[in-house]
Write a protein that holds these residues in place. Structure first.
Motif: not given
Ligand SMILES: NC(=O)c1ccc[n+]([C@@H]2O[C@H](COP(=O)([O-])OP(=O)(O)OC[C@H]3O[C@@H](n4cnc5c(N)ncnc54)[C@H](OP(=O)(O)O)[C@@H]3O)[C@@H](O)[C@H]2O)c1
Length: 323
Positions: A158, A311, A41, A239-240, A220, A217, A181, A160-161, A199
């Protein structure tokens, strides 16, 4: 060498495979032949310049860093003057969080960067996705000073975090409730979650159990929505930035009194972090979840998939076939 290059901000297809100069190992640097990297991301946000504020750090009109990719696994091809702790032929993995450059056949990294030799039992593609999402998860877990036996809810288990957070929390002995999910309930149980909330079937914010920590993580939810899930001195982590970028502000205000609070750690990466993940992967306590694999010349497709926001764990780019 070949690299995935973008010279302007925009959608995935601004990225093109191009021939660029191969880097060299400067003093105290290693030249790594990259075998595997990831699209995550952070790469997507920087390439698209979303949010717009990114441009103040990455170049107002054009990106200063034209080759993205912050996670890598590969073999040391050359060492610069003064390098003592790595040698040619070492298999290494790590995180090049400020310089990027791993979406390429070669990468130069500082010897004292966030890297370690690879666990012998891992392939390059297994080791590459072990430092980005996981180091954000680790930063949150360490900031909350989590102890064995504490109750933690992970929302977005699910991603990455989230998938890293569930495993790291179980390793520390926490009781983990994970939210995901319906399709991925078994996967998340396999990561160690003690209890799973689907959820799509129920609203986790209405759960009757209370928690020492709620870790969002996927960014949302909000402190306001999750407050009732927290024990009297419970901690909310995300994480946001949260709605109207409230999380960093709440992290300044809420710790001033003794009640429920928000923490918003600035993630740090260093060699200790890479060695910590190496140890966990060696012992089997942590195994990064891999969703899809692409070749470097398919990186545009990989970006499109990452940007669906769906993902599961990590998306790996095989620059060289894994051994
Ligand atoms: N703090 C920081 O510096 C930093 C760094 C990187 C990323 N982030 C933020 O952290 C967040 C997560 O990053 P990531 O890399 O782990 O994301 P990611 O891997 O793209 O996370 C996507 C996952 O979240 C699930 N998801 C989506 N909507 C959902 C919901 N409403 N309820 C539960 N699960 C849900 C999806 O599964 P399903 O849709 O199949 O349920 C999918 O498995 C992002 O918003 C990103 O912008 C922050």
């Amino acid at each position: 060498m070949n690299a995935a290059v973008h010279i302007s901000y925009g959608p995935p297809d601004v990225v093109q495979i191009a021939e660029v100069d191969k880097p060299t190992a400067g003093d105290n640097q290693l030249l790594v032949k990259v075998h595997a990297t990831t699209v995550n991301r952070t790469d997507s946000g920087l390439r698209a310049a979303k949010p717009f504020i990114n441009r103040f750090f990455t170049g107002l009109r054009r990106p200063r860093v034209t080759i993205l990719g912050n996670e890598f696994a590969g073999a040391v091809e050359a060492v610069g003057r003064g390098v003592r702790s790595f040698q040619v032929g070492d298999r290494v993995f790590g995180y090049n969080g400020t310089r990027f450059g791993a979406h390429a056949e070669y990468l130069a990294v500082p010897e004292d960067g966030s890297l370690a030799t690879m666990p012998a039992n891992l392939t390059y593609e297994e080791a590459a996705p072990s430092t980005e999402g996981s180091h954000y998860a680790l930063a949150m877990i360490r900031k909350a000073k989590l102890r064995s036996g504490q109750d933690v809810l992970v929302y977005g288990a699910t991603g990455a975090i989230g998938s890293a957070a569930v495993q790291l929390l179980k390793h520390l002995g926490a009781e983990v409730t994970a939210v995901c999910d319906s399709e991925h309930v078994e996967l998340v149980r396999g990561l160690g979650a003690d209890r799973v909330i689907d959820y799509t079937a129920e609203d986790f914010t209405k759960d009757t159990q209370t928690y020492d920590v709620v870790l969002d993580a996927v960014g949302k939810s909000s402190f306001g929505r999750c407050k009732r899930l927290l024990k009297p001195r419970g901690i909310y982590l995300s994480s946001d930035l949260g709605p109207l970028s409230q999380n960093p502000i709440l992290a300044l205000i809420t710790p001033l009194h003794r009640g429920k609070k928000v923490l918003f750690p600035i993630p740090r990466d260093n060699q200790e972090m890479a060695r910590y993940f190496k140890g966990l992967m060696e012992s089997g306590a942590f195994k990064p979840v891999i969703d899809r694999r692409y070749r470097l010349d398919q990186i545009v497709e990989a970006y499109r998939y990452v940007e669906t926001g769906q993902k599961i764990g990590n998306v790996v780019i095989n620059v060289e076939p894994s051994t």
